[in-house]
Each structure stands twice: as structure tokens, then as C-alpha cells.
Design a protein around this motif. Structure first.
Motif, PDB file in Angstrom:
ATOM      1  N   ALA A  30       0.831  -1.208   0.000  1.00  0.00           N
ATOM      2  CA  ALA A  30       0.000   0.000   0.000  1.00  0.00           C
ATOM      3  C   ALA A  30       0.862   1.253   0.000  1.00  0.00           C
ATOM      4  N   ALA A  31       2.011   1.195   0.692  1.00  0.00           N
ATOM      5  CA  ALA A  31       2.906   2.350   0.757  1.00  0.00           C
ATOM      6  C   ALA A  31       3.803   2.462  -0.464  1.00  0.00           C
ATOM      7  N   GLN A  32       3.924   1.378  -1.227  1.00  0.00           N
ATOM      8  CA  GLN A  32       4.788   1.354  -2.408  1.00  0.00           C
ATOM      9  C   GLN A  32       3.967   0.906  -3.621  1.00  0.00           C
ATOM     10  N   PRO A  33       3.057   1.745  -4.101  1.00  0.00           N
ATOM     11  CA  PRO A  33       2.205   1.325  -5.227  1.00  0.00           C
ATOM     12  C   PRO A  33       3.011   0.986  -6.472  1.00  0.00           C
ATOM     13  N   GLY A  34       4.201   1.570  -6.607  1.00  0.00           N
ATOM     14  CA  GLY A  34       5.028   1.248  -7.769  1.00  0.00           C
ATOM     15  C   GLY A  34       5.487  -0.192  -7.778  1.00  0.00           C
ATOM     16  N   VAL A  35       5.698  -0.763  -6.592  1.00  0.00           N
ATOM     17  CA  VAL A  35       6.100  -2.169  -6.512  1.00  0.00           C
ATOM     18  C   VAL A  35       4.937  -3.057  -6.937  1.00  0.00           C
ATOM     19  N   ALA A  36       3.746  -2.762  -6.432  1.00  0.00           N
ATOM     20  CA  ALA A  36       2.580  -3.549  -6.830  1.00  0.00           C
ATOM     21  C   ALA A  36       2.342  -3.447  -8.334  1.00  0.00           C
ATOM     22  N   ALA A  37       2.557  -2.248  -8.901  1.00  0.00           N
ATOM     23  CA  ALA A  37       2.307  -2.053 -10.325  1.00  0.00           C
ATOM     24  C   ALA A  37       3.347  -2.736 -11.201  1.00  0.00           C
ATOM     25  N   SER A  38       4.504  -3.075 -10.622  1.00  0.00           N
ATOM     26  CA  SER A  38       5.581  -3.674 -11.412  1.00  0.00           C
ATOM     27  C   SER A  38       5.518  -5.195 -11.455  1.00  0.00           C
ATOM     28  N   LEU A  39       4.438  -5.787 -10.921  1.00  0.00           N
ATOM     29  CA  LEU A  39       4.349  -7.248 -10.889  1.00  0.00           C
ATOM     30  C   LEU A  39       4.393  -7.845 -12.282  1.00  0.00           C
ATOM     31  N   GLU A  40       3.654  -7.267 -13.219  1.00  0.00           N
ATOM     32  CA  GLU A  40       3.626  -7.827 -14.564  1.00  0.00           C
ATOM     33  C   GLU A  40       4.999  -7.738 -15.217  1.00  0.00           C
ATOM     34  N   ALA A  41       5.716  -6.625 -14.996  1.00  0.00           N
ATOM     35  CA  ALA A  41       7.066  -6.502 -15.544  1.00  0.00           C
ATOM     36  C   ALA A  41       7.998  -7.535 -14.921  1.00  0.00           C
ATOM     37  N   PHE A  42       7.783  -7.839 -13.656  1.00  0.00           N
ATOM     38  CA  PHE A  42       8.625  -8.825 -12.980  1.00  0.00           C
ATOM     39  C   PHE A  42       8.494 -10.204 -13.626  1.00  0.00           C
ATOM     40  N   VAL A  43       7.267 -10.652 -13.857  1.00  0.00           N
ATOM     41  CA  VAL A  43       7.087 -11.995 -14.417  1.00  0.00           C
ATOM     42  C   VAL A  43       7.430 -12.041 -15.893  1.00  0.00           C
ATOM     43  N   GLN A  44       7.550 -10.877 -16.543  1.00  0.00           N
ATOM     44  CA  GLN A  44       7.912 -10.854 -17.952  1.00  0.00           C
ATOM     45  C   GLN A  44       9.414 -10.827 -18.179  1.00  0.00           C
ATOM     46  N   GLN A  45      10.197 -10.786 -17.116  1.00  0.00           N
ATOM     47  CA  GLN A  45      11.640 -10.810 -17.277  1.00  0.00           C
ATOM     48  C   GLN A  45      12.092 -12.175 -17.788  1.00  0.00           C
ATOM     49  N   PRO A  46      13.197 -12.211 -18.542  1.00  0.00           N
ATOM     50  CA  PRO A  46      13.738 -13.512 -18.975  1.00  0.00           C
ATOM     51  C   PRO A  46      14.058 -14.379 -17.766  1.00  0.00           C
ATOM     52  N   THR A  47      13.670 -15.634 -17.846  1.00  0.00           N
ATOM     53  CA  THR A  47      13.856 -16.529 -16.703  1.00  0.00           C
ATOM     54  C   THR A  47      15.176 -17.275 -16.736  1.00  0.00           C
ATOM     55  N   GLY A  48      15.778 -17.392 -17.905  1.00  0.00           N
ATOM     56  CA  GLY A  48      16.995 -18.190 -18.010  1.00  0.00           C
ATOM     57  C   GLY A  48      16.738 -19.672 -18.063  1.00  0.00           C
ATOM     58  N   ILE A  49      15.464 -20.077 -18.073  1.00  0.00           N
ATOM     59  CA  ILE A  49      15.110 -21.493 -18.133  1.00  0.00           C
ATOM     60  C   ILE A  49      14.652 -21.813 -19.550  1.00  0.00           C
ATOM     61  N   PRO A  50      15.338 -22.677 -20.272  1.00  0.00           N
ATOM     62  CA  PRO A  50      14.894 -23.001 -21.638  1.00  0.00           C
ATOM     63  C   PRO A  50      13.474 -23.547 -21.654  1.00  0.00           C
ATOM     64  N   LEU A  51      12.720 -23.123 -22.632  1.00  0.00           N
ATOM     65  CA  LEU A  51      11.352 -23.610 -22.816  1.00  0.00           C
ATOM     66  C   LEU A  51      11.124 -23.871 -24.298  1.00  0.00           C
ATOM     67  N   PRO A  52      11.796 -24.884 -24.862  1.00  0.00           N
ATOM     68  CA  PRO A  52      11.606 -25.175 -26.286  1.00  0.00           C
ATOM     69  C   PRO A  52      10.254 -25.813 -26.537  1.00  0.00           C
ATOM     70  N   LEU A  53       9.799 -25.740 -27.776  1.00  0.00           N
ATOM     71  CA  LEU A  53       8.524 -26.357 -28.125  1.00  0.00           C
ATOM     72  C   LEU A  53       8.531 -27.846 -27.845  1.00  0.00           C
ATOM     73  N   ALA A  54       9.720 -28.455 -27.910  1.00  0.00           N
ATOM     74  CA  ALA A  54       9.796 -29.896 -27.687  1.00  0.00           C
ATOM     75  C   ALA A  54       9.383 -30.282 -26.279  1.00  0.00           C
ATOM     76  N   VAL A  55       9.432 -29.315 -25.338  1.00  0.00           N
ATOM     77  CA  VAL A  55       9.060 -29.642 -23.971  1.00  0.00           C
ATOM     78  C   VAL A  55       7.562 -29.899 -23.857  1.00  0.00           C
ATOM     79  N   LEU A  56       6.791 -29.417 -24.825  1.00  0.00           N
ATOM     80  CA  LEU A  56       5.348 -29.630 -24.821  1.00  0.00           C
ATOM     81  C   LEU A  56       5.048 -30.990 -25.416  1.00  0.00           C
ATOM     82  N   GLY A  57       4.450 -31.864 -24.645  1.00  0.00           N
ATOM     83  CA  GLY A  57       4.135 -33.199 -25.116  1.00  0.00           C
ATOM     84  C   GLY A  57       2.852 -33.215 -25.923  1.00  0.00           C
TER      85      GLY A  57
END
Length: 694
Positions: A222-249
């Protein structure tokens, strides 16, 4: 308890040299490298695992924005043994001795940037991933990259397990599976603190300590609305975990969090089916499930629908500057969804799904379309590899299952496939079946109906890979059995398809339970008294802990026919609220057998709040009264203090002077008898606050 072995710790320092604490070794991964002496806690001959003779070396790193180089302390846990070691960040190496295969390994790192942690898994798992050289890197197990999301998961797994770390890989996976958006919220808070985007509130040693205080997190956001608003940007950061199409069965299930230790009563889900021409993406009811799936980078996939499946709702919109917002019809078309993998589990992986949506207003074409987005956290796994076989004994006799209808959407004029019922379903040995007791259980005046309920027939068989396949006159449904639950309520994932008269095929995916209804619960006026918790409330108790405190809602049925709904919160942040309804038992005959059903009703007058009867409304001065809500419960089976059954909620959307406009919501549920002393609480007639129905 200290680790009963010699531990060697290394840190990657400037220039890439590898400096050992109290010894040195080459950074090369050749067989000629020098390995510090290690005293194994368990004889290597008993382990028979790669690297058991000398243990494992974990080459980890802290991959959190704002965490620079500097000294830190690592707490290494291997089962019950603990050691604290000095390292230098951001990269570090820790030598782990050969231990019991089932011993769980975790790491906690304390530095000037806070506390960050990761649960790595069992020693046996780590040894398998490390391979013959006994060196575990992030390329072999991504969890050795200490991240803000991983630290948040460390906290929430402990929270799910009552304050302790998991004792096995299976328990770890089941706990992870129950965690949702709170993992991303916690990770975002930790990253904001580490990077200096927000100050650490007074009274907390570090961000991890802040996560352990729900009220503190709410105050911080509540005191840091900018942090709450940055949630979507946080999850959109590169994860460094490969996710090739082959992983989808061939069949990838994408599920919301599932309650730990329970069968989630019902929820939406998504299913991605691989075919020769691409993918079919099934979720909410739509007429064209085909989709294009492409890889954007190493850790991101993009799903694009090949045809629009709009979602309609009524929202408040400002039609012109200076005018107050008015409620108008809103259309939302999904442009694409972006999937990122944040955690790779043995069976379940944690993904974020961000949907890009085009918003338009059909009745007001002068308003320009706008773009919006939303993010959810989901769990993905191979359905063929993870689903359990359904056996004939699982479906013999009387059960309860979802039942599907093609009906007009509540907002738009289009038809949608919906789970309109959760009904008694009888499976016969010859492959036929009967659906009974469908339709509304209240009449046009919202009073209990005596009978005249609907029924239907179907055909069933056990399909490939242990699936259950049902064929109704116009609908086909496939069920996969999921992990968890108990014999009375087995969790299932379903894919329902139906062809409409115009030739379009509709589909719907979700989770529910296959309920055992062969032995009905015996209820009478005495057995329903006392304090109870309803599954439709308790399964939502852990939702959004950073937004509101966790509510504990108890229903107390008194002998005078009154039910008190008591909602309590921890601490004094929110007051306890109590509302009242009337309850009655109602007998009927279904399929030639007597059944007892429970009705709980609320009314409203043209003054005051909800009351259990119109006579009470008139007593406080109302001149008009009408039904507000009816909660119907049909018992199906009993296990200990828990009664399973069907819950139907009827809500009157009409206003005074109008005939009832009834909205009906049907779902499986359970009633748990509780003994917490609330039975002795006096009725609080004066309190009119009603907690939101679920």
C-alpha cells in the motif's frame, strides 16, 4: 545440529579464478581436478549414486537484480544436518558430502542484499542431475540459480507445510502445486528490496522476514504502489530457463493452484493438444480451439488464437470527459498469450501466463479500442505422464460428476458450453448410465421444490491411458484422474466437446471431482446442528494473502432453525462479522429412494440488511420483503466428520416490485464439522454485515 563432515566452499572471483576456503583447486572440470577431502556421513557403498564417494559440488549463483559481488554466508541443509559457510557473491560453490538418498537439500544465503534461498531437492535427485563428474550446475538443475521467485517459493512452501521444509521430493512438488500468484508477488517484493527500488520497512531484518508477515506485506504494498504495479514486468523478465517447443508433449495441462492435501472442488483449466497441424488450445468455451504456438526466446512461448473467442461483460466506462462512468457492454478479444517458465519441477512446472487483450465497446463504436493485459500463475505438466489410471471400480454404481449444457451466455447473445450441473451419475455395468436430479431445486418464488427434476442417459467406457470417456446425446467428455484427494472425492481434469446446431464445435476444460455417492450421508435435524465449515469457503481461504487477511468462516446451526455465518480474521486488522440465515431440512424421493436436503435462506426488506425471515424484516420496520439468497446442499456421502455433496447457490438479482430474477451456481462441496468453541457464541442479531458469497 552441525554437519558431520568436512565442507569445502569456493567462490568465483574476478578473473574467473576459483578460490577454495582453506584449500585450493583448479576450476577445470577435468578428472585431474583437485577435490578437497570429504568425510561422508553415509558409506558410499550403500548409496551407489554418482559422486557418492566424494559427494557433490554445487556451482550456484545469485541471479537477482541488485545483488552485486560481496561477502555472504551460506546455510546448507542436508536433511537434519546444517552448516554455515562464508562465500563471495554472486557465484559460489559448495561441497556437499555423500548423504542419504532421501535427504532434502536446501540453501539459504545471507548478505547485505538480504536473505535468499532455494529448495534443491533430495540428494539422490541432485546426484542424478550432476552426472558422472559430480558437479551440479544451473544447466543441469536450474534451482541452483538463486532467484527472487525461487526465494519466494522457499517461503511459501514452508508456509504450506506449517513452517517447515519438505521432507521429500514428492512433498515438495505437492506444496509447489498449491502455490499461485503469491509466489510472483513475493518475488517482486524481494527483487524491489534487493535492487533498491523500495526501502525495507523498519522492524524487519530483511525482505524474507517481511514475506513472513501478511499484514506487513499488505502495508508495504500500500505504501509502495510502484512495486505492486511492477508485478507484470517482474514476471515478464527472462527466466533463463529453456522452454523449447519440444518440452510440450502430446497433451499439456495448464492448471491453477490445487489445494494442498485436498481435491480442488472445481476450477478453470487449459489443455494444449499437439497435432499434425499445430496445437489445439482448449480453455473457456470457444468455437475454434486451434492456436499457433511459437518460441520467442529460450524461456518464452507465444500462443496466438487462429480465431477470436470474445468474452463479454458489463463494465463501468466514462463515455465522455467530465461525465460519470456508466455501465456498458464490453468485449475482450485475446490477441495472444505469453508463457514463461519460472520453476522446473520433477513433474510440475510453474509458469506465468500473460494475456494481451483488445478491449472494445460494441454499443459505443465511437470509443476507440484499448489494449490491456493480465497475468496469472499456472502449473503445467504432461497429462499423459502425470494422470493416473481410472479403473472400473472407480466409477461403478452411483457417483457425482459435472454435467454440461450449451446455453446462452449471461451477457452476449452467443451460446457457450458450461458446466451447468454437478449431478448424481449412475454407471451401469453394460456401459450405459443415468443422470438424475438435474434442474433448479427452488421454484419461481425461491421456495424448495418437491420434485419434478430432470434426468438423462449416457454411454461410458474406459479409454486409452486410463481415461474415462462419456458420450451424451450431444456432448462428449473425457476425464483424466489427477493426483491427490481421497477415495470419496477424486480430482479429475475434463475436456468436454459439443457440436451446436450451426455446426460449430464448442469445448470446455476444467477441474472437478469424481465423488463417491454410493452410500448417502444420513442427516437429520440433530446431526446438522453445531459448527461447520463449507468447502466452497475454505478452499478460497488462502487466496491473495497480500491483499486481505485469511478469513475463517464458520457456520453455526442452532436448534431454533437459525444459521449464524461467523467470519473471523487473525488479529485486530478486521472485525469479526456475523450474518444470519434460516435453515430447514426437506425430504424428497429421487430414483425411488428418499433423500434429505438442506436449505439455508436469507431475505431482505426495503430497510435494513439481510435477515433470516421476512417476519424479522417486518419487525424492524420493513414494508416489503423478498428472498435474497438460498443455499441448497444435497448430501452424497460421508467420511469421518466430513459430508460430501452438491451445493447450489440461488441469488435473486431482482429489486422490490419485480418477480425474482434467479442466478444459479452449482458445484461440488463438503461440510466439515468443527469443534472450536464457537457453538457457545451468542447470536449477534445486531450485526448485519454479510461476507461475500462464494
Amino acid at each position: 545440529m552441525k554437519l558431520g563432515f568436512t565442507v569445502a566452499v569456493a567462490a568465483l572471483v574476478a578473473g574467473g579464478a576459483l578460490a577454495w576456503d582453506a584449500s585450493t583447486a583448479s576450476a577445470s572440470r577435468t578428472p585431474a581436478r583437485v577435490v578437497p577431502p570429504v568425510v561422508s556421513a553415509t558409506p558410499s557403498a550403500r548409496l551407489r549414486l554418482p559422486g557418492a564417494a566424494t559427494g557433490l559440488r554445487i556451482d550456484g549463483q545469485v541471479a537477482i537484480a541488485g545483488v552485486d559481488s560481496g561477502p555472504a554466508m551460506v546455510t546448507l541443509r542436508v536433511g537434519d544436518a546444517v552448516a554455515t559457510l562464508p562465500v563471495s557473491l554472486p557465484a559460489f560453490s559448495v561441497q556437499v558430502p555423500g548423504g542419504r538418498p532421501e535427504a532434502m537439500v536446501s540453501i539459504e544465503i545471507d548478505s547485505a542484499h538480504g536473505r535468499h534461498a532455494a529448495i534443491l531437492g533430495s540428494y539422490a535427485r541432485l546426484a542424478r542431475n550432476a552426472g558422472a563428474d559430480a558437479i551440479l550446475t544451473s544447466g543441469e538443475l536450474d534451482r541452483v540459480r538463486i532467484t527472487a521467485m525461487g526465494t519466494s517459493l522457499h517461503h511459501h512452501v514452508s508456509r504450506v507445510l506449517g513452517g517447515r521444509l519438505p521432507l521429500s521430493d514428492q512433498e515438495h512438488q505437492q506444496a509447489i502445486r498449491s502455490i499461485g500468484l503469491e509466489a510472483a508477488v513475493g518475488g517482486n517484493v524481494l527483487q524491489a528490496l534487493a535492487s533498491g527500488a523500495a526501502p525495507l520497512p523498519a522492524g524487519y531484518a530483511h525482505g524474507y522476514a517481511l514475506l513472513q508477515d501478511d499484514a506487513g506485506v499488505r502495508t508495504f504494498l500500500a505504501a509502495q504502489p510502484g512495486v505492486a504495479a511492477s508485478l507484470e514486468a517482474f514476471v515478464q523478465q527472462p527466466t533463463g530457463i529453456p522452454l523449447p517447443l519440444a518440452v510440450l508433449g502430446a497433451r499439456t495441462a495448464i492448471l491453477p493452484p490445487l489445494a494442498y492435501g485436498e481435491a480442488t472442488l472445481q476450477s478453470a483449466a487449459h489443455l494444449l493438444l499437439r497435432g499434425n497441424g499445430g496445437f489445439e488450445y482448449h480453455g473457456r468455451s470457444g468455437t475454434d480451439p486451434a492456436a499457433t504456438v511459437t518460441a520467442l526466446d529460450a524461456g518464452t512461448l507465444r500462443m496466438t488464437p487462429r480465431a477470436s473467442a470474445p468474452v463479454f461483460s458489463y463494465d463501468f466506462v466514462q463515455l465522455a470527459p467530465g461525465q460519470p462512468p456508466v455501465q456498458v457492454l464490453t468485449r475482450r478479444d485475446t490477441v495472444h498469450e505469453t508463457w514463461r517458465r519460472h520453476f522446473v519441477g520433477d513433474r510440475y512446472s510453474l509458469w506465468s501466463v500473460t494475456g494481451a487483450v483488445r478491449v472494445s465497446y460494441p454499443d459505443h463504436p465511437h470509443l476507440p479500442p484499448t489494449d490491456a493485459s493480465s497475468t496469472r500463475i499456472a502449473h503445467a505438466f504432461s497429462l499423459d505422464g502425470m494422470s493416473q489410471r481410472i479403473w472400473p471400480a472407480d466409477v461403478s454404481g452411483r457417483r457425482a460428476l459435472p454435467h454440461f449444457c450449451l446455453e446462452p451466455d449471461a451477457v452476449s447473445t452467443t451460446d457457450v458450453l458450461s458446466g451447468c450441473e454437478y449431478a448424481q451419475t449412475t454407471f451401469l455395468p453394460d456401459g450405459s448410465g443415468l443422470v438424475q436430479d438435474t434442474g433448479s431445486k427452488v421454484d419461481a418464488d425461491m421456495q424448495p421444490r418437491v420434485g419434478g427434476f430432470g434426468s438423462g442417459s449416457f454411454e461410458w467406457k474406459l479409454g486409452p491411458r486410463g481415461t474415462l470417456q462419456l458420450r451424451y446425446p450431444q456432448t462428449e467428455v473425457t476425464y483424466w484422474r489427477l493426483e491427490g484427494g481421497e477415495s470419496m472425492a477424486v480430482p479429475v481434469l475434463y475436456l468436454a466437446r459439443r457440436q451446436a446446431d450451426d455446426g460449430l464445435t464448442h469445448s470446455l476444460v476444467g477441474t472437478s471431482v469424481l465423488m463417491d455417492a454410493r452410500v448417502g450421508a444420513a442427516v437429520d435435524a440433530l446431526s446438522v446442528l453445531g459448527s461447520w465449515e463449507y468447502g466452497t469457503f475454505t478452499q478460497n481461504a488462502n487466496a491473495s494473502p497480500w491483499q486481505s487477511p485469511r478469513a475463517d468462516t464458520t457456520f453455526v446451526r442452532d436448534p431454533d432453525g437459525i444459521t449464524r455465518q461467523v467470519t473471523r480474521y487473525p488479529g485486530a486488522e478486521y472485525p469479526t462479522s456475523t450474518s444470519r440465515a434460516s435453515w430447514q431440512l426437506f425430504g424428497t424421493v429421487i430414483g425411488g429412494e428418499p433423500h434429505t436436503r438442506l436449505y439455508e435462506s436469507r431475505y431482505r426488506g426495503n430497510i435494513g440488511g439481510p435477515v433470516p425471515s421476512c417476519s424479522e424484516a417486518y419487525a424492524i420496520g420493513a414494508t416489503e420483503c423478498m428472498p435474497l439468497q438460498v443455499r441448497y446442499f444435497r448430501p452424497m456421502g460421508q467420511r469421518g466428520n466430513r459430508i460430501y455433496g452438491i451445493d447450489e447457490l440461488y441469488v435473486n438479482a431482482a429489486w422490490f416490485g419485480e418477480a425474482p430474477i434467479i442466478q444459479r451456481h452449482v458445484r461440488p462441496t463438503y461440510h466439515d464439522r468443527v469443534a472450536d468453541g464457537i457453538d457457545a457464541m451468542p447470536p449477534r442479531v445486531g450485526e448485519r454485515k454479510v461476507s461475500r458469497a462464494r
